[in-house]
Design an enzyme around this catalytic site. Structure first.
Site, PDB file in Angstrom:
ATOM      1  N   GLU A  53       0.834  -1.195   0.000  1.00 47.11           N
ATOM      2  CA  GLU A  53       0.000   0.000   0.000  1.00 47.11           C
ATOM      3  C   GLU A  53       0.872   1.249   0.000  1.00 47.11           C
ATOM      4  O   GLU A  53       1.818   1.365   0.779  1.00 47.11           O
ATOM      5  CB  GLU A  53      -0.918   0.016   1.227  1.00 47.11           C
ATOM      6  CG  GLU A  53      -1.821   1.257   1.259  1.00 47.11           C
ATOM      7  CD  GLU A  53      -2.685   1.322   2.490  1.00 47.11           C
ATOM      8  OE1 GLU A  53      -3.733   0.636   2.492  1.00 47.11           O
ATOM      9  OE2 GLU A  53      -2.315   2.047   3.447  1.00 47.11           O
TER      10      GLU A  53
ATOM     11  N   TYR B 246      -6.844   6.765  -0.341  1.00 49.82           N
ATOM     12  CA  TYR B 246      -7.739   7.871  -0.703  1.00 49.82           C
ATOM     13  C   TYR B 246      -8.037   8.625   0.569  1.00 49.82           C
ATOM     14  O   TYR B 246      -8.610   8.061   1.506  1.00 49.82           O
ATOM     15  CB  TYR B 246      -9.015   7.258  -1.286  1.00 49.82           C
ATOM     16  CG  TYR B 246      -9.964   8.174  -2.002  1.00 49.82           C
ATOM     17  CD1 TYR B 246      -9.692   8.626  -3.289  1.00 49.82           C
ATOM     18  CD2 TYR B 246     -11.169   8.551  -1.417  1.00 49.82           C
ATOM     19  CE1 TYR B 246     -10.588   9.414  -3.969  1.00 49.82           C
ATOM     20  CE2 TYR B 246     -12.079   9.356  -2.086  1.00 49.82           C
ATOM     21  CZ  TYR B 246     -11.778   9.780  -3.363  1.00 49.82           C
ATOM     22  OH  TYR B 246     -12.685  10.570  -4.045  1.00 49.82           O
TER      23      TYR B 246
ATOM     24  N   ALA C 170      -9.233  11.000   3.737  1.00 53.67           N
ATOM     25  CA  ALA C 170     -10.533  11.103   4.398  1.00 53.67           C
ATOM     26  C   ALA C 170     -11.415  12.116   3.692  1.00 53.67           C
ATOM     27  O   ALA C 170     -10.995  13.244   3.415  1.00 53.67           O
ATOM     28  CB  ALA C 170     -10.342  11.503   5.861  1.00 53.67           C
TER      29      ALA C 170
ATOM     30  N   HIS D 138      -7.966   3.176  -3.975  1.00 53.26           N
ATOM     31  CA  HIS D 138      -9.022   3.138  -2.967  1.00 53.26           C
ATOM     32  C   HIS D 138     -10.108   4.133  -3.380  1.00 53.26           C
ATOM     33  O   HIS D 138      -9.821   5.188  -3.955  1.00 53.26           O
ATOM     34  CB  HIS D 138      -8.497   3.572  -1.599  1.00 53.26           C
ATOM     35  CG  HIS D 138      -7.481   2.657  -1.012  1.00 53.26           C
ATOM     36  ND1 HIS D 138      -7.189   2.643   0.342  1.00 53.26           N
ATOM     37  CD2 HIS D 138      -6.657   1.724  -1.562  1.00 53.26           C
ATOM     38  CE1 HIS D 138      -6.235   1.753   0.596  1.00 53.26           C
ATOM     39  NE2 HIS D 138      -5.901   1.189  -0.559  1.00 53.26           N
TER      40      HIS D 138
ATOM     41  N   ARG E 177     -15.580   2.383   3.347  1.00 50.31           N
ATOM     42  CA  ARG E 177     -16.447   3.443   3.866  1.00 50.31           C
ATOM     43  C   ARG E 177     -15.652   4.716   4.044  1.00 50.31           C
ATOM     44  O   ARG E 177     -16.091   5.802   3.686  1.00 50.31           O
ATOM     45  CB  ARG E 177     -17.088   3.030   5.185  1.00 50.31           C
ATOM     46  CG  ARG E 177     -18.245   3.948   5.553  1.00 50.31           C
ATOM     47  CD  ARG E 177     -18.538   3.974   7.025  1.00 50.31           C
ATOM     48  NE  ARG E 177     -17.431   4.524   7.792  1.00 50.31           N
ATOM     49  CZ  ARG E 177     -17.492   4.757   9.093  1.00 50.31           C
ATOM     50  NH1 ARG E 177     -18.582   4.445   9.768  1.00 50.31           N
ATOM     51  NH2 ARG E 177     -16.477   5.261   9.743  1.00 50.31           N
TER      52      ARG E 177
ATOM     53  N   ALA F 263     -20.158   0.883   3.112  1.00 44.55           N
ATOM     54  CA  ALA F 263     -19.310   0.406   2.018  1.00 44.55           C
ATOM     55  C   ALA F 263     -20.068  -0.530   1.079  1.00 44.55           C
ATOM     56  O   ALA F 263     -19.792  -0.567  -0.126  1.00 44.55           O
ATOM     57  CB  ALA F 263     -18.080  -0.298   2.584  1.00 44.55           C
TER      58      ALA F 263
ATOM     59  N   LYS G 272     -21.192  -6.816   2.327  1.00 48.13           N
ATOM     60  CA  LYS G 272     -20.291  -6.291   1.296  1.00 48.13           C
ATOM     61  C   LYS G 272     -19.965  -7.362   0.255  1.00 48.13           C
ATOM     62  O   LYS G 272     -19.920  -7.090  -0.948  1.00 48.13           O
ATOM     63  CB  LYS G 272     -19.010  -5.751   1.939  1.00 48.13           C
ATOM     64  CG  LYS G 272     -19.221  -4.486   2.754  1.00 48.13           C
ATOM     65  CD  LYS G 272     -17.920  -3.846   3.202  1.00 48.13           C
ATOM     66  CE  LYS G 272     -17.266  -4.569   4.340  1.00 48.13           C
ATOM     67  NZ  LYS G 272     -16.109  -3.806   4.902  1.00 48.13           N
TER      68      LYS G 272
END
Length: 304
Positions: free
Chosen positions: A17, A49, A51, A77, A107, A126, A175
Site C-alpha cells: 500500500e 484515498y 478522508a 481506494h 467506507r 461500504a 459487502k
C-alpha cells in the site's frame, strides 16, 4: 490485470500500500524507492484515498503515474464519506479510461478538520459503494467485460463503531453479497485473532479470498501512530515487552518490529493465507528486510 486473473495466476498474492505524497519532496522520496518495490514483483499495489476524498486528485495522479511509468499494477481506494453517485461514477469513468481494472471500496473516515460534516453522501455503508460499482460494471461502462474487480476491508479484531461481533460479520457478509471479490484486512499483530476471524468468515458463508494486512513497527512514534490509525488493534504483551527492552534505541525497535512481522508472515504462510498485504508508509526498507528474513528476494519465491 483484473483481480480474478491475479488470483488465478498467483497461488499467494503479495501486495503493497502507498499513499499519495503531499509535496514534491514526498513524490521524490516515493519514487526513489519504487525500483525496490518493483524488484519484489508484487501481485499489485494499492493507493490510499484521503478522508472525505481529500486526496482525490493526488490518488488518481499516483495511480496513473504508476501505471504509465512502472511495472506495478495499481489499485485505487475509493471511499463513501461525502460522495454522491455522480462523484463516484465520474471517478470510475476516469479510471476505466486509464485501463485500471480493480477498486478497493471502503467506507472511509471523515476529515479530522470536520470539512465533510453535514455534506450529504449517497453511500452510508461500504456495501452501498460496492453496489454502485457493480451497477457501473453491469452497464458495460468498463472496457473489460467483467468491469472492475472490487475489494473491501475486513477487521479481524473488530470495528470500534460496531462492538457487536455478530453484527460486524453481517456487515462484512453484506459487502461480499453486494459483489465484493476479495477482502483485505486492517493491520493486526496477533495471528490467532486473524485465524479465528477467518474461521468465522467461513462459518458465515464468506468464500472470497482474504488478504492479511501487515505493518511492521519501525519506531516508537510509529507504534503510537498505529494505535491511533487502527483503533481497536491489540498489541500483544510479548511484543510490547520486546519494544520496552529496547530502552528507546530506535534501531533496536525497528529490528524488533521487522522480526515480529517476519514471524507473523512465516506463520500466516504455514497456515495457508491467501495473500499478504504490506502497509509500507511509502518506504521499502522494512518490507525488503522482511523478505530477506524469509529467505526470499521476490514475491514470486513466496508463492506455492
Amino acid at each position: 490485470m483484473h483481480v480474478a486473473d491475479i488470483f488465478a495466476r498467483d497461488g499467494l498474492t503479495t501486495s503493497f500500500e502507498f499513499f499519495p505524497p503531499r509535496n514534491p519532496q514526498g513524490w521524490e522520496a516515493l519514487y526513489s524507492t519504487i525500483s525496490d518495490f518493483e524488484a519484489l514483483s508484487p501481485s499489485f499495489v494499492s493507493v490510499t484515498y484521503g478522508a472525505g476524498g481529500s486526496t482525490r486528485d493526488q490518488t488518481h495522479e499516483l495511480v496513473v503515474r504508476l501505471r504509465r511509468t512502472t511495472r506495478l499494477d495499481p489499485i485505487p481506494h475509493l471511499t463513501c464519506v461525502g460522495h454522491t453517485t455522480a462523484d463516484i461514477e465520474s471517478l470510475l469513468e476516469r479510471y476505466a479510461a486509464e485501463g485500471v481494472t480493480n477498486i478497493l471500496a471502503l467506507r472511509g473516515d471523515r476529515p479530522r478538520d470536520g470539512s465533510a460534516d453535514g455534506v450529504r453522501g449517497d453511500f452510508p455503508h461500504a456495501s452501498d459503494l460496492v453496489r454502485c460499482i457493480r451497477r457501473f460494471n453491469d452497464a458495460g461502462r468498463h472496457p473489460d467485460p467483467r468491469g472492475f474487480g472490487i475489494g473491501v476491508a475486513g477487521f479481524p479484531e473488530g470495528h470500534p463503531e460496531t462492538p457487536n461481533t455478530l453484527r460486524q460479520m453481517d456487515h462484512l457478509k453484506a459487502k461480499v453479497d453486494a459483489g465484493a471479490d476479495w477482502i483485505c484486512t486492517q493491520l493486526f499483530f496477533d495471528n490467532r485473532a486473524f485465524f479465528d476471524w477467518r474461521d468465522r468468515c467461513e462459518i458465515s458463508g464468506i468464500k472470497v479470498p482474504i488478504l492479511a494486512g501487515i505493518m511492521p513497527i519501525t519506531s516508537s512514534a510509529g507504534l503510537l501512530r498505529m494505535a491511533d490509525l487502527a483503533a481497536g488493534t491489540r498489541f500483544p504483551a510479548s511484543l510490547l515487552r520486546s519494544i520496552n527492552r529496547c530502552a528507546g534505541d530506535e534501531e533496536a525497535v525497528a529490528r524488533v518490529g521487522v522480526h515480529w512481522a517476519t514471524e507473523q508472515c512465516r506463520d500466516l504462510l504455514d497456515h495457508g493465507v491467501r495473500g499478504l498485504h504490506f502497509y509500507t508508509l511509502n518506504r521499502s526498507s522494512a518490507t525488503r528486510r522482511i523478505y530477506e528474513a524469509l529467505g526470499v528476494r521476490t514475491s514470486a519465491q513466496l508463492r506455492p
